[in-house]
Design a protein around this motif. Sequence first.
Motif, PDB file in Angstrom:
ATOM      1  N   ILE A   1      53.443  41.083  47.104  1.00  0.00           N
ATOM      2  CA  ILE A   1      53.386  39.710  46.593  1.00  0.00           C
ATOM      3  C   ILE A   1      53.905  39.668  45.158  1.00  0.00           C
ATOM      4  N   ASP A   2      54.776  38.707  44.875  1.00  0.00           N
ATOM      5  CA  ASP A   2      55.356  38.567  43.532  1.00  0.00           C
ATOM      6  C   ASP A   2      54.528  37.659  42.628  1.00  0.00           C
ATOM      7  N   ILE A   3      53.957  36.614  43.219  1.00  0.00           N
ATOM      8  CA  ILE A   3      53.212  35.617  42.436  1.00  0.00           C
ATOM      9  C   ILE A   3      51.950  35.248  43.204  1.00  0.00           C
ATOM     10  N   ILE A   4      50.813  35.170  42.522  1.00  0.00           N
ATOM     11  CA  ILE A   4      49.616  34.594  43.135  1.00  0.00           C
ATOM     12  C   ILE A   4      49.242  33.336  42.355  1.00  0.00           C
ATOM     13  N   VAL A   5      48.822  32.324  43.109  1.00  0.00           N
ATOM     14  CA  VAL A   5      48.559  31.008  42.520  1.00  0.00           C
ATOM     15  C   VAL A   5      47.134  30.585  42.854  1.00  0.00           C
ATOM     16  N   ASP A   6      46.352  30.287  41.828  1.00  0.00           N
ATOM     17  CA  ASP A   6      44.986  29.797  42.001  1.00  0.00           C
ATOM     18  C   ASP A   6      45.032  28.275  42.143  1.00  0.00           C
ATOM     19  N   LEU A   7      44.733  27.787  43.339  1.00  0.00           N
ATOM     20  CA  LEU A   7      44.771  26.345  43.601  1.00  0.00           C
ATOM     21  C   LEU A   7      43.449  25.648  43.302  1.00  0.00           C
ATOM     22  N   HIS A   8      42.465  26.376  42.803  1.00  0.00           N
ATOM     23  CA  HIS A   8      41.152  25.790  42.538  1.00  0.00           C
ATOM     24  C   HIS A   8      41.192  24.959  41.259  1.00  0.00           C
ATOM     25  N   ASP A   9      40.636  23.772  41.360  1.00  0.00           N
ATOM     26  CA  ASP A   9      40.620  22.853  40.222  1.00  0.00           C
ATOM     27  C   ASP A   9      39.556  23.244  39.206  1.00  0.00           C
ATOM     28  N   ASP A  10      38.549  23.995  39.653  1.00  0.00           N
ATOM     29  CA  ASP A  10      37.510  24.472  38.749  1.00  0.00           C
ATOM     30  C   ASP A  10      37.465  26.000  38.802  1.00  0.00           C
ATOM     31  N   VAL A  11      36.555  26.590  38.041  1.00  0.00           N
ATOM     32  CA  VAL A  11      36.476  28.046  37.970  1.00  0.00           C
ATOM     33  C   VAL A  11      35.685  28.586  39.159  1.00  0.00           C
ATOM     34  N   SER A  12      36.280  29.513  39.872  1.00  0.00           N
ATOM     35  CA  SER A  12      35.621  30.214  40.968  1.00  0.00           C
ATOM     36  C   SER A  12      35.451  31.668  40.569  1.00  0.00           C
ATOM     37  N   SER A  13      34.205  32.152  40.570  1.00  0.00           N
ATOM     38  CA  SER A  13      33.960  33.551  40.205  1.00  0.00           C
ATOM     39  C   SER A  13      34.674  34.492  41.166  1.00  0.00           C
ATOM     40  N   THR A  14      34.601  34.170  42.453  1.00  0.00           N
ATOM     41  CA  THR A  14      35.239  35.013  43.472  1.00  0.00           C
ATOM     42  C   THR A  14      36.733  35.128  43.224  1.00  0.00           C
ATOM     43  N   VAL A  15      37.373  34.002  42.989  1.00  0.00           N
ATOM     44  CA  VAL A  15      38.817  33.992  42.758  1.00  0.00           C
ATOM     45  C   VAL A  15      39.150  34.675  41.434  1.00  0.00           C
ATOM     46  N   SER A  16      38.308  34.510  40.437  1.00  0.00           N
ATOM     47  CA  SER A  16      38.530  35.152  39.139  1.00  0.00           C
ATOM     48  C   SER A  16      38.512  36.670  39.277  1.00  0.00           C
ATOM     49  N   TYR A  17      37.542  37.203  40.036  1.00  0.00           N
ATOM     50  CA  TYR A  17      37.498  38.645  40.291  1.00  0.00           C
ATOM     51  C   TYR A  17      38.797  39.104  40.947  1.00  0.00           C
ATOM     52  N   LEU A  18      39.202  38.360  41.947  1.00  0.00           N
ATOM     53  CA  LEU A  18      40.393  38.724  42.723  1.00  0.00           C
ATOM     54  C   LEU A  18      41.636  38.757  41.841  1.00  0.00           C
ATOM     55  N   PHE A  19      41.810  37.735  41.012  1.00  0.00           N
ATOM     56  CA  PHE A  19      42.982  37.661  40.153  1.00  0.00           C
ATOM     57  C   PHE A  19      42.960  38.760  39.098  1.00  0.00           C
ATOM     58  N   ALA A  20      41.778  39.046  38.589  1.00  0.00           N
ATOM     59  CA  ALA A  20      41.676  40.087  37.562  1.00  0.00           C
ATOM     60  C   ALA A  20      42.020  41.466  38.112  1.00  0.00           C
ATOM     61  N   LEU A  21      41.702  41.699  39.386  1.00  0.00           N
ATOM     62  CA  LEU A  21      41.902  43.019  39.988  1.00  0.00           C
ATOM     63  C   LEU A  21      43.245  43.176  40.694  1.00  0.00           C
ATOM     64  N   ALA A  22      43.867  42.069  41.071  1.00  0.00           N
ATOM     65  CA  ALA A  22      45.124  42.133  41.817  1.00  0.00           C
ATOM     66  C   ALA A  22      46.254  42.678  40.942  1.00  0.00           C
ATOM     67  N   LYS A  23      47.017  43.619  41.490  1.00  0.00           N
ATOM     68  CA  LYS A  23      48.140  44.217  40.761  1.00  0.00           C
ATOM     69  C   LYS A  23      49.401  43.405  41.049  1.00  0.00           C
ATOM     70  N   VAL A  24      49.436  42.225  40.452  1.00  0.00           N
ATOM     71  CA  VAL A  24      50.566  41.314  40.603  1.00  0.00           C
ATOM     72  C   VAL A  24      51.021  40.905  39.204  1.00  0.00           C
ATOM     73  N   LYS A  25      52.306  40.880  38.987  1.00  0.00           N
ATOM     74  CA  LYS A  25      52.841  40.601  37.649  1.00  0.00           C
ATOM     75  C   LYS A  25      52.612  39.156  37.228  1.00  0.00           C
ATOM     76  N   TYR A  26      52.832  38.238  38.161  1.00  0.00           N
ATOM     77  CA  TYR A  26      52.758  36.814  37.822  1.00  0.00           C
ATOM     78  C   TYR A  26      51.534  36.180  38.493  1.00  0.00           C
ATOM     79  N   LYS A  27      50.687  35.583  37.662  1.00  0.00           N
ATOM     80  CA  LYS A  27      49.456  34.952  38.144  1.00  0.00           C
ATOM     81  C   LYS A  27      49.367  33.552  37.530  1.00  0.00           C
ATOM     82  N   PHE A  28      49.446  32.530  38.393  1.00  0.00           N
ATOM     83  CA  PHE A  28      49.493  31.145  37.935  1.00  0.00           C
ATOM     84  C   PHE A  28      48.141  30.455  38.128  1.00  0.00           C
TER      85      PHE A  28
END
Length: 360
Positions: free
Chosen positions: A111-138
């Motif tokens: 995956i080149d880019i991961i995009v968080d579509l959540h309008d508010d803060v999700s702890s689960t998604v935050s963990y995932l984005f912090a740990l994912a080895k992806v260069k671009y995180k939107f």
Amino acid sequence: MLKKFEQSFRKALLKFLLLISKQKKNELQLPSITPNTKVLFVRLNRIGDALISTPLIDLVKLKTGCKIFVLADQKNHFVFSNNPNIDKVFIFEKGVRGFISVLKFIQEQQIDIIVDLHDDVSSTVSYLFALAKVKYKFGLRKSNSEIYSHTVLRINSSREHVIDRILKLSELFNIHYDKDEIKIGYYPKTENLIEARKIIEQKFSNKRFLLGINISAGSDARFWGTENYKSLFELVKNYDINILLFSDLKDYQKAKSIDDKFIYPLSKDFDKFASGVLQVDLLFSPDTSAIHIASINRIPVFGLYVKYNTEDMIWTPYNTDFDCIITEEASLKNIKVEQVTNKFIPFLEKHLYAQRSTKL
């Protein structure tokens, strides 16, 4: 006691991950998007949350032609499953094993880019984005912004539609669009649409204006009450129209007591429900999922909304004629029939008579 400890641990872990992410974050140029670019959109939670995310997904596919993947929830993955603009849907499973599976999927798919579509803060998604080895995180600019490589302004939630807030992410793809072209990207199966039309043809011998009344929503707080719906039904029966009553399986007995002659066949399959909603000429509903489905065909909608303890704008149908009753109490139970009919009947008559005038 255990639950409080778990909550404290989760908050501490998130702070630690945010700190690490902040230290590792680089100032990057926005990537060039090509048909070979692989983008993973992340949207967990409920059906309505998935539906309001689809306009951005469709827009990105239309404008860039990139490969699109979606990480969805057990409760909403079917919203994305028949979308021709999505190459693959991955269902998130809770727990450590689920996290490992997602991280493995991201790595395997490159995956080149991961995009968080959540309008508010999700702890689960935050963990995932912090740990994912992806260069671009939107993502939208929120309190967890350190986990993203790029953010855009989260526009005011009390004044701006939730779909417009999510569409701000299109700026990171360098996409420009006309708001008039935006709509919910839900695609019912052809066989379910055909079946819905057959059901209605068999139910009504005369083809007339079709009013859909949906009584079910995600919580009991948004059930308006059996007697209220009975009163509404008796009133609208005075008009030369056909009526369909939509209900969730859990509310079948309520629907039956309201008027069992008008019930649309109940099903656990959301696609069959949506296919039925798309046949009506006007929808009355307390449920935003049904309201968003109606907006696909620009079907006029009258909504009942609970806006309790929040300043956020209600989730109205997008680019669709609309009216509603809003309560700031915790449930719909104190909304009087007269309050509803005083606004709904003129709304119904406007569209009923407009349709007739176009046929003359």
